[in-house]
Enzyme design. Structure first.
Site, mmCIF file in Angstrom:
data_model
loop_
_atom_site.group_PDB
_atom_site.id
_atom_site.type_symbol
_atom_site.label_atom_id
_atom_site.label_comp_id
_atom_site.label_asym_id
_atom_site.label_seq_id
_atom_site.Cartn_x
_atom_site.Cartn_y
_atom_site.Cartn_z
ATOM 1 C CG ASP A 60 13.735 15.819 -45.395
ATOM 2 O OD1 ASP A 60 14.073 14.620 -45.358
ATOM 3 O OD2 ASP A 60 13.294 16.423 -44.391
ATOM 4 C CE1 TYR A 72 9.350 17.994 -40.111
ATOM 5 C CE2 TYR A 72 9.977 18.166 -42.407
ATOM 6 C CZ TYR A 72 10.292 17.862 -41.101
ATOM 7 O OH TYR A 72 11.566 17.435 -40.796
ATOM 8 C CE LYS A 122 12.551 13.742 -42.192
ATOM 9 N NZ LYS A 122 11.961 15.035 -42.567
ATOM 10 C CG HIS A 159 10.164 12.559 -37.821
ATOM 11 N ND1 HIS A 159 9.213 13.363 -38.401
ATOM 12 C CD2 HIS A 159 11.228 13.369 -37.592
ATOM 13 C CE1 HIS A 159 9.692 14.603 -38.518
ATOM 14 N NE2 HIS A 159 10.901 14.625 -38.033
HETATM 15 P P1 NDP Z 1 18.409 24.901 -41.553
HETATM 16 O O1 NDP Z 1 19.688 24.666 -40.845
HETATM 17 O O2 NDP Z 1 18.221 24.434 -42.945
HETATM 18 O O3 NDP Z 1 18.135 26.477 -41.483
HETATM 19 C C1 NDP Z 1 16.961 27.069 -41.983
HETATM 20 C C2 NDP Z 1 16.940 28.514 -41.548
HETATM 21 O O4 NDP Z 1 18.078 29.185 -42.077
HETATM 22 C C3 NDP Z 1 15.730 29.251 -42.028
HETATM 23 O O5 NDP Z 1 15.372 30.166 -41.005
HETATM 24 C C4 NDP Z 1 16.213 30.023 -43.250
HETATM 25 O O6 NDP Z 1 15.525 31.253 -43.384
HETATM 26 C C5 NDP Z 1 17.674 30.264 -42.901
HETATM 27 N N1 NDP Z 1 18.539 30.216 -44.098
HETATM 28 C C6 NDP Z 1 18.495 29.320 -45.107
HETATM 29 N N2 NDP Z 1 19.424 29.577 -46.031
HETATM 30 C C7 NDP Z 1 20.085 30.687 -45.601
HETATM 31 C C8 NDP Z 1 21.144 31.445 -46.143
HETATM 32 N N3 NDP Z 1 21.697 31.111 -47.316
HETATM 33 N N4 NDP Z 1 21.574 32.522 -45.443
HETATM 34 C C9 NDP Z 1 21.004 32.867 -44.261
HETATM 35 N N5 NDP Z 1 19.994 32.176 -43.701
HETATM 36 C C10 NDP Z 1 19.528 31.090 -44.368
HETATM 37 O O7 NDP Z 1 17.247 24.367 -40.565
HETATM 38 P P2 NDP Z 1 16.018 23.368 -40.620
HETATM 39 O O8 NDP Z 1 15.704 23.110 -39.195
HETATM 40 O O9 NDP Z 1 14.933 23.841 -41.491
HETATM 41 O O10 NDP Z 1 16.613 22.016 -41.234
HETATM 42 C C11 NDP Z 1 16.614 21.723 -42.612
HETATM 43 C C12 NDP Z 1 15.690 20.568 -42.913
HETATM 44 O O11 NDP Z 1 16.043 19.410 -42.163
HETATM 45 C C13 NDP Z 1 14.234 20.822 -42.490
HETATM 46 O O12 NDP Z 1 13.562 21.715 -43.328
HETATM 47 C C14 NDP Z 1 13.695 19.423 -42.509
HETATM 48 O O13 NDP Z 1 13.439 19.014 -43.837
HETATM 49 C C15 NDP Z 1 14.860 18.649 -41.897
HETATM 50 N N6 NDP Z 1 14.706 18.468 -40.430
HETATM 51 C C16 NDP Z 1 14.549 17.197 -39.943
HETATM 52 C C17 NDP Z 1 14.402 16.957 -38.616
HETATM 53 C C18 NDP Z 1 14.260 15.566 -38.132
HETATM 54 O O14 NDP Z 1 13.953 15.366 -36.955
HETATM 55 N N7 NDP Z 1 14.445 14.570 -38.961
HETATM 56 C C19 NDP Z 1 14.370 18.056 -37.636
HETATM 57 C C20 NDP Z 1 14.570 19.369 -38.217
HETATM 58 C C21 NDP Z 1 14.747 19.537 -39.560
HETATM 59 P P3 NDP Z 1 14.381 31.545 -44.498
HETATM 60 O O15 NDP Z 1 13.587 30.293 -44.699
HETATM 61 O O16 NDP Z 1 13.611 32.641 -43.858
HETATM 62 O O17 NDP Z 1 15.107 31.981 -45.745
#
Ligand code: NDP
Length: 274
Positions: free
Chosen positions: A45, A50, A75, A108
């Protein structure tokens, strides 16, 4: 480990667990997506906003995985609303991704103040009819926005990708999506990896099942039927988030996670974000 598919309303199969790349810098994206593909993720995704579609495309090209085994979502960004701008934005995304055909294209944000999402949707219908994309959907659409799209165009989105996690379980929106045949996809499924993962309820379920907090939360999503796209740049977490198909929460576990609801948005409000 096999990821189950969700069958979209036009018959296309979408992996229920994918990999998100929001806030991953383009030059780190290829490595993160490569780690995800090696782990077994097949859904990716990304979004024009991004700035890392090229990194996603580079990882896909180098992976050697047959194109029809992958499910790539991108998106359309807010400044590209409108019929012709949307067609141009799609071409630009595809050239950055290096792909001929996309699996899922999403609006988006509805940006209701711009009042152009119906026009944009007509361009999405054309991309679908022309076979440039296998499914079209929306993101951050509230019921009123979805209703209007369907009333004015007759085309029901395949997917609505919204902020969704135990602090914001989106009970009404999920029910509305389901009533329309729209699959609900959860963004920030881990509530961005913050406080949620140290909640006592989550910690006690983690210890009960011998799993991590993130795995408990991802399992909650999967059992509710959400498509889920956790993001991580950490290889051990990328693997951890994939290992969620060999245990099950009870109905009571699911209910106790749903009761963490605080109506908490970590991101913008779709009714006002422009
Ligand atoms: P998430 O809820 O996926 O959380 C990501 C964060 O959690 C990162 O800081 C990561 O750290 C940490 N993390 C991941 N796995 C673990 C784990 N197993 N244990 C502890 N910490 C963990 O947040 P996102 O906001 O990134 O959402 C996911 C996806 O959704 C985005 O990447 C994007 O593709 C989509 N999205 C879409 C939006 C929209 O408007 N349509 C808006 C926001 C997101 P690290 O990377 O340092 O490991």
């Amino acid at each position: 480990m096999t990821v189950p598919d969700v069958r979209l309303n036009n018959g296309v199969a979408m992996p229920q667990l994918g990999f998100g790349v929001f806030q991953v810098p383009d030059d780190e994206t290829e490595a993160a997506v490569t780690a995800a593909l090696e782990t077994g993720y097949r859904g990716i995704d990304t979004a024009a906003a991004y700035g890392n579609e090229a990194g996603v495309g580079a990882a896909i090209a180098k992976s050697g995985i047959p194109r029809d085994e992958l499910f790539v979502t991108t998106k359309l960004w807010n400044g590209d609303h409108g019929y012709d701008p949307a067609l141009r934005a799609f071409d630009a995304s595809m050239s950055r991704l290096g792909l001929e055909r996309l699996d899922l294209y999403l609006i988006h944000w509805p940006t209701p103040k711009r009042d152009r999402y119906v026009e944009t949707w007509r361009a999405f219908e054309k991309l679908l009819a022309d076979g440039r994309v296998r499914a079209i959907g929306v993101s951050n659409f509230q019921p009123a926005h979805l209703r209007r799209l369907v009333e004015e165009t007759g085309t029901v989105p395949a997917v609505n990708q919204v902020e969704l996690h135990p602090y914001l379980p989106q009970v009404e929106l999920r029910a509305f999506d389901a009533s329309q045949g729209v699959a609900t996809e959860a963004w920030s499924p881990l509530a961005k990896g913050g406080e949620l993962l140290t909640e006592p309820v989550v910690a006690s379920l983690a210890s009960k099942h011998g799993r991590t907090a993130a795995q408990i939360v991802l399992r909650w999503h999967l059992q509710l039927g959400n498509v889920v796209i956790p993001k991580s740049v950490t290889p051990s977490r990328i693997r951890e988030n994939f290992e969620v198909f060999d245990f099950e929460l009870t109905d009571a576990d699911v209910a106790s996670l749903s009761s963490l609801n605080r109506g908490l948005r970590t991101g913008p409000d779709p009714d006002t974000f422009n």
